[in-house]
Scaffold this motif. Structure first.
Motif, PDB file in Angstrom:
ATOM      1  N   ASN A   3      39.137  41.913  45.797  1.00 56.43           N
ATOM      2  CA  ASN A   3      37.677  42.047  45.742  1.00 56.43           C
ATOM      3  C   ASN A   3      37.050  41.881  47.124  1.00 56.43           C
ATOM      4  O   ASN A   3      36.178  41.049  47.322  1.00 56.43           O
ATOM      5  CB  ASN A   3      37.085  40.994  44.789  1.00 56.43           C
ATOM      6  CG  ASN A   3      37.291  41.345  43.341  1.00 56.43           C
ATOM      7  OD1 ASN A   3      37.134  42.490  42.954  1.00 56.43           O
ATOM      8  ND2 ASN A   3      37.650  40.362  42.537  1.00 56.43           N
TER       9      ASN A   3
ATOM     10  N   LYS B 222      35.931  47.903  54.390  1.00 58.49           N
ATOM     11  CA  LYS B 222      36.937  47.334  53.487  1.00 58.49           C
ATOM     12  C   LYS B 222      38.235  48.142  53.590  1.00 58.49           C
ATOM     13  O   LYS B 222      38.249  49.288  54.032  1.00 58.49           O
ATOM     14  CB  LYS B 222      36.427  47.328  52.049  1.00 58.49           C
ATOM     15  CG  LYS B 222      35.298  46.328  51.838  1.00 58.49           C
ATOM     16  CD  LYS B 222      34.853  46.317  50.395  1.00 58.49           C
ATOM     17  CE  LYS B 222      33.719  45.329  50.192  1.00 58.49           C
ATOM     18  NZ  LYS B 222      33.242  45.352  48.806  1.00 58.49           N
TER      19      LYS B 222
ATOM     20  N   GLU C  14      33.499  48.767  44.718  1.00 59.70           N
ATOM     21  CA  GLU C  14      32.605  48.155  43.730  1.00 59.70           C
ATOM     22  C   GLU C  14      32.373  49.055  42.527  1.00 59.70           C
ATOM     23  O   GLU C  14      32.278  48.575  41.402  1.00 59.70           O
ATOM     24  CB  GLU C  14      31.276  47.769  44.390  1.00 59.70           C
ATOM     25  CG  GLU C  14      31.432  46.603  45.343  1.00 59.70           C
ATOM     26  CD  GLU C  14      30.136  46.230  46.046  1.00 59.70           C
ATOM     27  OE1 GLU C  14      29.051  46.530  45.511  1.00 59.70           O
ATOM     28  OE2 GLU C  14      30.218  45.629  47.126  1.00 59.70           O
TER      29      GLU C  14
ATOM     30  N   GLY D 279      34.654  48.539  39.634  1.00 61.23           N
ATOM     31  CA  GLY D 279      34.598  47.257  38.937  1.00 61.23           C
ATOM     32  C   GLY D 279      35.342  46.166  39.680  1.00 61.23           C
ATOM     33  O   GLY D 279      36.122  46.413  40.590  1.00 61.23           O
ATOM     34  N   LYS D 280      35.069  44.951  39.274  1.00 60.77           N
ATOM     35  CA  LYS D 280      35.706  43.788  39.890  1.00 60.77           C
ATOM     36  C   LYS D 280      37.177  43.726  39.519  1.00 60.77           C
ATOM     37  O   LYS D 280      37.577  44.081  38.423  1.00 60.77           O
ATOM     38  CB  LYS D 280      35.032  42.495  39.420  1.00 60.77           C
ATOM     39  CG  LYS D 280      33.707  42.222  40.071  1.00 60.77           C
ATOM     40  CD  LYS D 280      33.931  41.730  41.469  1.00 60.77           C
ATOM     41  CE  LYS D 280      32.685  41.148  42.068  1.00 60.77           C
ATOM     42  NZ  LYS D 280      32.838  40.851  43.458  1.00 60.77           N
ATOM     43  N   VAL D 281      37.966  43.233  40.462  1.00 57.82           N
ATOM     44  CA  VAL D 281      39.377  42.989  40.207  1.00 57.82           C
ATOM     45  C   VAL D 281      39.491  41.685  39.431  1.00 57.82           C
ATOM     46  O   VAL D 281      38.897  40.677  39.805  1.00 57.82           O
ATOM     47  CB  VAL D 281      40.159  42.885  41.535  1.00 57.82           C
ATOM     48  CG1 VAL D 281      41.589  42.472  41.299  1.00 57.82           C
ATOM     49  CG2 VAL D 281      40.100  44.210  42.285  1.00 57.82           C
ATOM     50  N   ILE D 282      40.220  41.732  38.335  1.00 60.89           N
ATOM     51  CA  ILE D 282      40.478  40.546  37.531  1.00 60.89           C
ATOM     52  C   ILE D 282      41.975  40.487  37.237  1.00 60.89           C
ATOM     53  O   ILE D 282      42.682  41.479  37.410  1.00 60.89           O
ATOM     54  CB  ILE D 282      39.676  40.554  36.207  1.00 60.89           C
ATOM     55  CG1 ILE D 282      39.995  41.819  35.406  1.00 60.89           C
ATOM     56  CG2 ILE D 282      38.190  40.435  36.464  1.00 60.89           C
ATOM     57  CD1 ILE D 282      39.409  41.843  34.017  1.00 60.89           C
TER      58      ILE D 282
ATOM     59  N   ASP E  47      41.323  46.943  48.905  1.00 59.50           N
ATOM     60  CA  ASP E  47      40.140  46.387  48.264  1.00 59.50           C
ATOM     61  C   ASP E  47      39.714  47.368  47.189  1.00 59.50           C
ATOM     62  O   ASP E  47      39.800  48.584  47.376  1.00 59.50           O
ATOM     63  CB  ASP E  47      38.999  46.214  49.278  1.00 59.50           C
ATOM     64  CG  ASP E  47      39.241  45.060  50.227  1.00 59.50           C
ATOM     65  OD1 ASP E  47      39.590  43.966  49.741  1.00 59.50           O
ATOM     66  OD2 ASP E  47      39.081  45.239  51.443  1.00 59.50           O
ATOM     67  N   SER E  48      39.260  46.862  46.064  1.00 58.73           N
ATOM     68  CA  SER E  48      38.782  47.721  44.988  1.00 58.73           C
ATOM     69  C   SER E  48      37.323  48.064  45.253  1.00 58.73           C
ATOM     70  O   SER E  48      36.499  47.164  45.415  1.00 58.73           O
ATOM     71  CB  SER E  48      38.916  46.996  43.650  1.00 58.73           C
ATOM     72  OG  SER E  48      38.514  47.830  42.599  1.00 58.73           O
TER      73      SER E  48
ATOM     74  N   HIS F  59      44.829  43.635  38.886  1.00 59.59           N
ATOM     75  CA  HIS F  59      44.929  43.320  40.309  1.00 59.59           C
ATOM     76  C   HIS F  59      46.261  43.727  40.925  1.00 59.59           C
ATOM     77  O   HIS F  59      46.464  43.546  42.116  1.00 59.59           O
ATOM     78  CB  HIS F  59      44.683  41.826  40.535  1.00 59.59           C
ATOM     79  CG  HIS F  59      45.733  40.947  39.942  1.00 59.59           C
ATOM     80  ND1 HIS F  59      45.952  40.863  38.590  1.00 59.59           N
ATOM     81  CD2 HIS F  59      46.631  40.136  40.515  1.00 59.59           C
ATOM     82  CE1 HIS F  59      46.937  40.025  38.356  1.00 59.59           C
ATOM     83  NE2 HIS F  59      47.381  39.573  39.504  1.00 59.59           N
TER      84      HIS F  59
ATOM     85  N   GLU G  36      30.752  49.450  52.015  1.00 60.57           N
ATOM     86  CA  GLU G  36      32.187  49.288  51.758  1.00 60.57           C
ATOM     87  C   GLU G  36      33.077  49.926  52.823  1.00 60.57           C
ATOM     88  O   GLU G  36      34.293  49.833  52.741  1.00 60.57           O
ATOM     89  CB  GLU G  36      32.534  49.873  50.385  1.00 60.57           C
ATOM     90  CG  GLU G  36      31.858  49.130  49.260  1.00 60.57           C
ATOM     91  CD  GLU G  36      32.365  49.547  47.899  1.00 60.57           C
ATOM     92  OE1 GLU G  36      32.896  50.661  47.747  1.00 60.57           O
ATOM     93  OE2 GLU G  36      32.235  48.740  46.978  1.00 60.57           O
TER      94      GLU G  36
ATOM     95  N   ASN H 218      45.546  44.549  44.477  1.00 59.01           N
ATOM     96  CA  ASN H 218      44.136  44.907  44.626  1.00 59.01           C
ATOM     97  C   ASN H 218      43.298  43.648  44.807  1.00 59.01           C
ATOM     98  O   ASN H 218      43.574  42.624  44.181  1.00 59.01           O
ATOM     99  CB  ASN H 218      43.648  45.665  43.384  1.00 59.01           C
ATOM    100  CG  ASN H 218      44.348  46.988  43.241  1.00 59.01           C
ATOM    101  OD1 ASN H 218      44.289  47.819  44.122  1.00 59.01           O
ATOM    102  ND2 ASN H 218      45.028  47.184  42.126  1.00 59.01           N
TER     103      ASN H 218
END
Length: 141
Positions: free
Chosen positions: A11, A51, A72, A75-78, A69-70, A82, A48, A9
């Motif tokens: 961002n 994406k 928005e 949430g953000k990919v961390i 792509d994740s 991921h 988006e 995944n």
């Protein structure tokens, strides 16, 4: 045993990353789907739409590197969210058995259900924090 592939995944830079992976591994993408290609009720905001919703790159040895792509709103990919392990059993029955067994004590993100892309699909995080996806291609069954 179902096929097992990594699912990455990003961002918003999945296309850039997969073009890089393609330059290293070679081959051709077997699928590139964008959020704008989804049914309207699933698309999300227009910002988006271009994406990557899903991309697949076959790798030697029968493996497939997949990703997206994740959105928005998810949430953000961390590091930690991921990557998923993507299982591809042959039947819905096998999928349900794997889903129920592996998700026990974990967190179901999407229960197993028929999906708009012609699959039986579900997602969960197991009790050890590992993210999983299970996908049965129902168009060939």
């Amino acid at each position: 045993m179902p096929a097992m592939n990594p699912y990455l995944n990003f961002n918003g830079n999945a296309e850039e990353a997969f073009n890089f992976y393609k330059s290293v591994f070679g081959g051709d993408f077997t699928m590139i789907g964008r959020f704008k290609d989804m049914p309207e009720e699933y698309r999300g905001p227009e910002s988006e739409w271009n994406k990557i919703m899903h991309i697949s790159l076959p790798i030697k040895g029968g493996n497939i590197l997949m990703g997206s792509d994740s959105p928005e709103h998810m949430g953000k990919v961390i590091v930690g969210n991921h990557m998923h392990i993507s299982l591809h059993p042959e039947t819905k029955e096998e999928a349900d058995k794997l889903f129920n067994g592996l998700s026990a004590g974990g967190n179901v993100v999407m229960p197993m259900a028929d999906a708009f892309w012609g699959a039986y699909f579900g997602m969960f995080v197991d009790r050890f924090g590992i993210s999983w996806m299970i996908n049965v291609d129902t168009q060939q069954k």
